[in-house]
Design a protein around this motif. Structure first.
Motif, short mmCIF file in Angstrom:
data_model
loop_
_atom_site.label_atom_id
_atom_site.label_comp_id
_atom_site.label_asym_id
_atom_site.label_seq_id
_atom_site.Cartn_x
_atom_site.Cartn_y
_atom_site.Cartn_z
N MET A 151 47.51 103.49 37.10
CA MET A 151 47.48 104.74 36.33
C MET A 151 46.50 104.66 35.16
O MET A 151 46.24 105.66 34.49
N GLY A 152 45.98 103.47 34.87
CA GLY A 152 45.04 103.31 33.76
C GLY A 152 45.70 103.18 32.41
O GLY A 152 45.04 103.30 31.38
N ARG A 153 47.02 102.94 32.40
CA ARG A 153 47.74 102.83 31.13
C ARG A 153 47.93 101.37 30.70
O ARG A 153 48.52 101.12 29.66
N LEU A 154 47.44 100.45 31.50
CA LEU A 154 47.55 99.03 31.19
C LEU A 154 46.21 98.37 31.47
O LEU A 154 45.58 98.64 32.48
N ALA A 155 45.76 97.54 30.53
CA ALA A 155 44.46 96.89 30.67
C ALA A 155 44.58 95.66 31.57
O ALA A 155 45.58 94.94 31.51
N PRO A 156 43.58 95.40 32.41
CA PRO A 156 43.59 94.19 33.25
C PRO A 156 43.54 92.94 32.40
O PRO A 156 42.90 92.91 31.35
N THR A 157 44.21 91.89 32.86
CA THR A 157 44.30 90.66 32.09
C THR A 157 43.24 89.64 32.47
O THR A 157 43.15 88.59 31.85
N SER A 158 42.45 89.93 33.50
CA SER A 158 41.40 89.02 33.91
C SER A 158 40.28 89.79 34.57
O SER A 158 40.46 90.94 34.98
N GLU A 159 39.11 89.16 34.66
CA GLU A 159 37.96 89.81 35.29
C GLU A 159 38.22 90.07 36.76
O GLU A 159 37.81 91.10 37.31
N LYS A 160 38.93 89.16 37.41
CA LYS A 160 39.20 89.31 38.84
C LYS A 160 40.08 90.53 39.10
O LYS A 160 39.85 91.30 40.04
N ILE A 161 41.11 90.73 38.26
CA ILE A 161 41.97 91.90 38.41
C ILE A 161 41.18 93.17 38.12
O ILE A 161 41.36 94.19 38.80
N ALA A 162 40.30 93.12 37.12
CA ALA A 162 39.47 94.29 36.80
C ALA A 162 38.60 94.68 37.99
O ALA A 162 38.44 95.87 38.31
N LEU A 163 38.02 93.70 38.68
CA LEU A 163 37.18 93.98 39.85
C LEU A 163 38.00 94.56 40.99
O LEU A 163 37.57 95.50 41.67
N LEU A 164 39.20 94.01 41.20
CA LEU A 164 40.07 94.53 42.25
C LEU A 164 40.50 95.96 41.93
O LEU A 164 40.57 96.82 42.82
N MET A 165 40.79 96.24 40.64
CA MET A 165 41.15 97.60 40.23
C MET A 165 40.01 98.57 40.49
O MET A 165 40.22 99.69 40.98
N ASP A 166 38.79 98.14 40.20
CA ASP A 166 37.61 98.99 40.45
C ASP A 166 37.48 99.30 41.94
O ASP A 166 37.16 100.43 42.33
N ASP A 167 37.72 98.28 42.78
CA ASP A 167 37.65 98.50 44.23
C ASP A 167 38.69 99.51 44.69
O ASP A 167 38.41 100.42 45.48
N VAL A 168 39.92 99.35 44.17
CA VAL A 168 41.00 100.25 44.55
C VAL A 168 40.69 101.69 44.12
O VAL A 168 40.85 102.64 44.89
N GLN A 169 40.22 101.86 42.89
CA GLN A 169 39.91 103.21 42.40
C GLN A 169 38.75 103.82 43.18
O GLN A 169 38.73 105.03 43.44
#
Length: 374
Positions: A117-135
């Motif tokens: 939902m974008g209400r919580l910041a990713p805790t690592s670069e790997k999670i941020a990349l996976l979130m970008d892929d999902v979105q």
């Protein structure tokens, strides 16, 4: 790919299996169930940590299963959140390949839901990349809706993921931990889950889906490091005091937790109180270390500051975060980023009052330009 029905277990209620009629995938709405499990902490003889996933796509109207699969992930060096996002990514890609345009995906983890939902910041670069892929994948659907559900709604896909992990290691009694509710887990998995729950700010519970049995510090003592044991004791202390009644010692080296009600009912004179932990005196009215020879009004007029260190409580997990005078934002250990001044979530470059400040600056610059150049 496995055939429909091959992986459906008989010991838990599940949706019925029925193949939808041809040509209705693009217009009908579907539900994506997904679950990623890291290290149901049984390690193989080679020392590798396994991660498995389960995915199922059901028609929303009648809950008939259109597709389901499970398997092991190639990357063994993943966190719990990462393997969950990998499972979600696999499920969304499969839904696209089937020609589905309308999808709701069920999240049984609150943190995963908040991340999506974008209400919580990713805790690592790997999670941020996976979130970008999902979105990025979600943008290819006509509608894509995340839904937060209880674990009982996703139990059958949890079982799919469980089936991918090596069964022969389950029976080794020396590697198992039994909870009072009779559920049994790998010792290493329990250590990981206890640390995760403590870091989220809560008291550890049985990690079995739908089970609400609490774990006890005494029964889990042999699983804990000294740091985790201290954290657990702190959580027990915090849980015994209502949030609105909590008062922390203003001594930055102590930060002991006390009950505001008990402090106000103390037999000590005036507004001076002493910390139960460090025994240092403080002013309960000003919430600072004791201002000797000054009344509260005189102290406030003097503008005195006993320390440059301040604290703010995270609205997401209630953890107290240490802040310093020149910082504008702080990121909590749970990943929640918030404003130093007002405590509101920091997103899209700021919080509400920061956006207001920027708007005033923009208006002032426009006015200045019009006044001198037009």
């Amino acid at each position: 790919m496995k055939k429909e029905g091959d992986l459906v277990r008989e010991d838990a209620p599940k949706p019925t299996i029925g193949k939808p009629s041809a040509g209705d995938l693009s217009s009908d709405s579907y539900i994506l169930y997904f679950k990623g499990l890291r290290n149901w902490q049984w390690q193989t003889a080679t020392g590798l940590t396994l991660a498995g996933f389960g995915v199922a796509i059901n028609r929303e109207d009648d809950d008939n299963i259109l597709f389901q699969m499970n398997g092991l992930l190639d990357d063994s060096d993943v966190s719990i959140w990462e393997v969950e996002f990998m499972a979600l990514k696999l499920g969304l890609n499969k839904a696209l390949s089937l020609g589905i345009n309308h999808i709701s995906f069920y999240c049984d983890e609150h943190d995963i839901f908040e991340l999506v939902m974008g209400r919580l910041a990713p805790t690592s670069e790997k999670i941020a990349l996976l979130m970008d892929d999902v979105q990025s994948i979600r943008q290819k659907f006509t509608t894509s809706i995340p839904v937060l559900v209880t674990r009982t709604r996703t139990k059958f896909v949890f079982d799919l993921a469980m089936e991918t992990l090596p069964k022969p290691l389950f029976g080794k009694a020396g590697n198992m931990f039994s909870v009072a509710c009779s559920h049994r887990f790998g010792v290493e998995y329990m250590k990981e889950q206890i640390e995760l729950m403590l870091n989220k700010g809560g008291l550890p519970r049985c990690p079995h889906p739908g089970c609400k049995s609490n774990l006890t510090l005494r029964s889990c003592a042999h699983l804990l490091t000294p740091k985790l044991k201290e954290m657990w004791e702190q959580r027990v202390n915090e849980d015994s005091i209502p949030v609105c009644d909590r008062f922390h010692c203003p001594n930055p080296r102590c930060w002991g937790l006390m009950s505001k009600t008990e402090l106000l009912e103390s037999s000590e004179d005036g507004v001076r109180r002493s910390c139960y932990k460090c025994r240092k005196p403080f002013c309960i009215n000003c919430k600072v270390m004791w201002h000797s020879n000054l009344s509260c009004a005189e102290y406030k007029r003097s503008g005195g500051k006993p320390s440059t260190t301040l604290w703010r409580q995270c609205r997401s997990c209630q953890h107290m975060n240490k802040l310093f005078d020149r910082r504008i934002t702080v990121t909590c250990r749970c990943g929640y980023r918030f404003c130093y001044k007002c405590g509101s979530q920091w997103k899209f470059g700021g919080c509400f009052h920061h956006h207001q400040f920027l708007m005033k600056v923009v208006v002032a610059l426009v006015f200045f330009f019009i006044l001198f150049y037009v």
